[in-house]
Design a protein around this motif. Sequence first.
Motif, PDB file in Angstrom:
ATOM      1  N   LEU A  39      -2.472   5.745  -4.797  1.00 25.68           N
ATOM      2  CA  LEU A  39      -1.360   4.868  -4.436  1.00 25.68           C
ATOM      3  C   LEU A  39      -1.867   3.466  -4.083  1.00 25.68           C
ATOM      4  O   LEU A  39      -1.306   2.458  -4.523  1.00 25.68           O
ATOM      5  N   SER A  40      -2.946   3.410  -3.297  1.00 26.02           N
ATOM      6  CA  SER A  40      -3.484   2.102  -2.909  1.00 26.02           C
ATOM      7  C   SER A  40      -4.028   1.349  -4.125  1.00 26.02           C
ATOM      8  O   SER A  40      -3.876   0.129  -4.220  1.00 26.02           O
ATOM      9  N   TYR A  41      -4.658   2.077  -5.066  1.00 24.61           N
ATOM     10  CA  TYR A  41      -5.183   1.419  -6.265  1.00 24.61           C
ATOM     11  C   TYR A  41      -4.050   0.846  -7.117  1.00 24.61           C
ATOM     12  O   TYR A  41      -4.170  -0.257  -7.666  1.00 24.61           O
ATOM     13  N   VAL A  42      -2.965   1.621  -7.232  1.00 26.85           N
ATOM     14  CA  VAL A  42      -1.820   1.139  -8.013  1.00 26.85           C
ATOM     15  C   VAL A  42      -1.184  -0.075  -7.339  1.00 26.85           C
ATOM     16  O   VAL A  42      -0.837  -1.067  -7.998  1.00 26.85           O
ATOM     17  N   VAL A  43      -1.025  -0.009  -6.005  1.00 25.80           N
ATOM     18  CA  VAL A  43      -0.471  -1.148  -5.264  1.00 25.80           C
ATOM     19  C   VAL A  43      -1.360  -2.378  -5.461  1.00 25.80           C
ATOM     20  O   VAL A  43      -0.869  -3.490  -5.708  1.00 25.80           O
ATOM     21  N   ASP A  44      -2.672  -2.180  -5.348  1.00 29.52           N
ATOM     22  CA  ASP A  44      -3.598  -3.296  -5.562  1.00 29.52           C
ATOM     23  C   ASP A  44      -3.414  -3.904  -6.953  1.00 29.52           C
ATOM     24  O   ASP A  44      -3.380  -5.132  -7.108  1.00 29.52           O
ATOM     25  N   PHE A  45      -3.286  -3.046  -7.965  1.00 21.13           N
ATOM     26  CA  PHE A  45      -3.147  -3.523  -9.341  1.00 21.13           C
ATOM     27  C   PHE A  45      -1.836  -4.290  -9.519  1.00 21.13           C
ATOM     28  O   PHE A  45      -1.801  -5.343 -10.170  1.00 21.13           O
ATOM     29  N   LEU A  46      -0.760  -3.779  -8.935  1.00 15.66           N
ATOM     30  CA  LEU A  46       0.549  -4.421  -9.090  1.00 15.66           C
ATOM     31  C   LEU A  46       0.612  -5.768  -8.367  1.00 15.66           C
ATOM     32  O   LEU A  46       1.378  -6.655  -8.769  1.00 15.66           O
ATOM     33  N   LEU A  47      -0.173  -5.929  -7.309  1.00 16.58           N
ATOM     34  CA  LEU A  47      -0.129  -7.162  -6.523  1.00 16.58           C
ATOM     35  C   LEU A  47      -1.194  -8.169  -6.929  1.00 16.58           C
ATOM     36  O   LEU A  47      -1.263  -9.255  -6.354  1.00 16.58           O
ATOM     37  N   LYS A  48      -2.020  -7.840  -7.911  1.00 18.71           N
ATOM     38  CA  LYS A  48      -3.182  -8.670  -8.215  1.00 18.71           C
ATOM     39  C   LYS A  48      -2.822 -10.053  -8.751  1.00 18.71           C
ATOM     40  O   LYS A  48      -3.644 -10.984  -8.674  1.00 18.71           O
ATOM     41  N   ASP A  49      -1.601 -10.220  -9.283  1.00 22.38           N
ATOM     42  CA  ASP A  49      -1.221 -11.519  -9.840  1.00 22.38           C
ATOM     43  C   ASP A  49      -0.554 -12.432  -8.826  1.00 22.38           C
ATOM     44  O   ASP A  49      -0.166 -13.565  -9.159  1.00 22.38           O
ATOM     45  N   LEU A  50      -0.394 -11.963  -7.599  1.00 20.79           N
ATOM     46  CA  LEU A  50       0.124 -12.829  -6.539  1.00 20.79           C
ATOM     47  C   LEU A  50      -0.937 -13.843  -6.154  1.00 20.79           C
ATOM     48  O   LEU A  50      -2.131 -13.657  -6.440  1.00 20.79           O
ATOM     49  N   PRO A  51      -0.539 -14.927  -5.498  1.00 24.41           N
ATOM     50  CA  PRO A  51      -1.555 -15.844  -4.958  1.00 24.41           C
ATOM     51  C   PRO A  51      -2.546 -15.074  -4.093  1.00 24.41           C
ATOM     52  O   PRO A  51      -2.157 -14.176  -3.332  1.00 24.41           O
ATOM     53  N   GLY A  52      -3.827 -15.399  -4.215  1.00 24.18           N
ATOM     54  CA  GLY A  52      -4.883 -14.630  -3.560  1.00 24.18           C
ATOM     55  C   GLY A  52      -4.678 -14.410  -2.085  1.00 24.18           C
ATOM     56  O   GLY A  52      -4.922 -13.323  -1.547  1.00 24.18           O
ATOM     57  N   GLU A  53      -4.181 -15.453  -1.379  1.00 22.85           N
ATOM     58  CA  GLU A  53      -4.022 -15.319   0.070  1.00 22.85           C
ATOM     59  C   GLU A  53      -2.889 -14.363   0.449  1.00 22.85           C
ATOM     60  O   GLU A  53      -2.846 -13.855   1.569  1.00 22.85           O
ATOM     61  N   TRP A  54      -1.950 -14.124  -0.500  1.00 21.06           N
ATOM     62  CA  TRP A  54      -0.867 -13.171  -0.236  1.00 21.06           C
ATOM     63  C   TRP A  54      -1.212 -11.768  -0.723  1.00 21.06           C
ATOM     64  O   TRP A  54      -0.795 -10.776  -0.123  1.00 21.06           O
ATOM     65  N   ALA A  55      -1.966 -11.683  -1.798  1.00 15.64           N
ATOM     66  CA  ALA A  55      -2.252 -10.384  -2.418  1.00 15.64           C
ATOM     67  C   ALA A  55      -2.937  -9.438  -1.440  1.00 15.64           C
ATOM     68  O   ALA A  55      -2.464  -8.315  -1.193  1.00 15.64           O
ATOM     69  N   TRP A  56      -4.052  -9.850  -0.861  1.00 19.03           N
ATOM     70  CA  TRP A  56      -4.801  -8.930   0.004  1.00 19.03           C
ATOM     71  C   TRP A  56      -4.048  -8.615   1.289  1.00 19.03           C
ATOM     72  O   TRP A  56      -4.162  -7.523   1.837  1.00 19.03           O
ATOM     73  N   ARG A  57      -3.233  -9.564   1.775  1.00 19.89           N
ATOM     74  CA  ARG A  57      -2.462  -9.318   3.003  1.00 19.89           C
ATOM     75  C   ARG A  57      -1.405  -8.230   2.779  1.00 19.89           C
ATOM     76  O   ARG A  57      -1.229  -7.331   3.620  1.00 19.89           O
ATOM     77  N   LEU A  58      -0.706  -8.304   1.654  1.00 20.59           N
ATOM     78  CA  LEU A  58       0.291  -7.276   1.352  1.00 20.59           C
ATOM     79  C   LEU A  58      -0.362  -5.925   1.096  1.00 20.59           C
ATOM     80  O   LEU A  58       0.144  -4.876   1.498  1.00 20.59           O
ATOM     81  N   MET A  59      -1.505  -5.950   0.416  1.00 18.76           N
ATOM     82  CA  MET A  59      -2.222  -4.696   0.156  1.00 18.76           C
ATOM     83  C   MET A  59      -2.531  -3.969   1.473  1.00 18.76           C
ATOM     84  O   MET A  59      -2.321  -2.760   1.595  1.00 18.76           O
ATOM     85  N   LEU A  60      -3.030  -4.702   2.453  1.00 15.75           N
ATOM     86  CA  LEU A  60      -3.380  -4.087   3.739  1.00 15.75           C
ATOM     87  C   LEU A  60      -2.138  -3.742   4.550  1.00 15.75           C
ATOM     88  O   LEU A  60      -2.051  -2.673   5.162  1.00 15.75           O
TER      89      LEU A  60
END
Length: 474
Positions: free
Chosen positions: A161-182
Amino acid sequence: MNVMAKAEKKISSAFIYFFGSFGGILFGYDIGVMTGALPFLQADWHLENAASLVGWITSAVMFGAIFGGALAGQLSDKFGRRKMILMSAIVFMVFSVLSGVSPDMGEASAYYLIIVRMLLGLAVGAASALVPAYMSEMAPAKARGRLSGLNQTMIVSGMLLSYVVDFLLKDLPGEWAWRLMLGLAAVPALILFLGVLRLPESPRFLLRKGDEAQARKVLSYIRKNPAEIDQELASIKETAKEERQANQKTSWSTLFSGKYRYLVIAGVGVAAFQQFQGANAIFYYIPLIVQKATGQAASSNLMWPIVQGVILVVGSLVYMWIADKFNRRTLLMVGGAVMGLSFILPAVINWMMPNMNPMTIVVFLCIYVAFYSFTWAPLTWVLVGEIFPLAIRGRASGLASSFNWIGSWLVGLIFPIMTASMPQEAVFAIFGIICILGVIFVKTCVPETRGHTLEEIEEQGTNHGRVKASNPES
């Protein structure tokens, strides 16, 4: 009695087993989420050349889990498995959100995130200790391997689930992507909290506290035959009576007394070997491993974690199919041997063929993950849940969980440092040697537990010298 049990039956066994093991989702999500978040976090906070700081951010959860496992195991003996799982869900929710809203304060940001993730680790470690203990106490002996294996299915499902979430969010701006992932880790924690609100307490814990009526009621939810309920209650009570007659006062020193030492060493040893074998180096750093092997940017390699996650989920389902058909020891030794070779062979091939295709190591890592997924990954938690006697189960499960997390923390911390100073093949060869040592440990120090009741396992441990003399395979 049968009519009364049916009248009181309000919670299905499927619900109990599902949410009893759901804590593994939290465990798995946080193992996997940093895999995808780390490349974006490194770029956002300019940590590309800070190997030790990256190691600490990644491994901070595992460091906190060392203490969370031991603390939760001890408190669960006093307050119950269910209440401590609820508390873990709350802690997980709070610190997942705080991870996602980390302030951007330069170098201080990294230290803030490390501290928050350490506190989050308290809940992750608690879940890793509480879920196996709860599931083993709810499951019947004949299906305990399969049902306890649900914990591993939940763990790897959380990772996927976390890998899929990471993949789906990877095209967001970098500063938002990792924050949403966590931050999104709070969602499964909320689901766990709501589900556990309806879960009953473990019947063994209830009997230990003298509440036989409630223990019988709980068993009526998960056992079909009234005679089976009576027999199980009698067996648990007999064990508890013997403990009271001996006037035992459990402490940390009790774990290594003559009566318990054999089983404690076996359970804690297996838990420690599972992590020191290096599995989490793959799960935390696979995009960086592929980057070092191929030169491609880590942020563009987020499909590889999904491949690993699918292998893990399929492997966990394979395990549930074979769990009660093969001895625990056999699966651990076969799995450990193949895992060791999967780590050692790339180093040997690279030594013989210096121009080896760099993706060869990734192929061998997939073989490692496949065998890990249906042997050491699930069986560690099955053994931790079933091998410890009732009197010390909570404390011993916590100790095993802590040793597991010590290994996980050290691997997460030192892997980026090791790969910065030596070839990846050499690093994995070291882990391969540890895998082989784990096989030797299982062969010499771990008893067979498949098909035995928890009380029989305790008796087996108490009399292990006589048992091994008459039946070496045990």
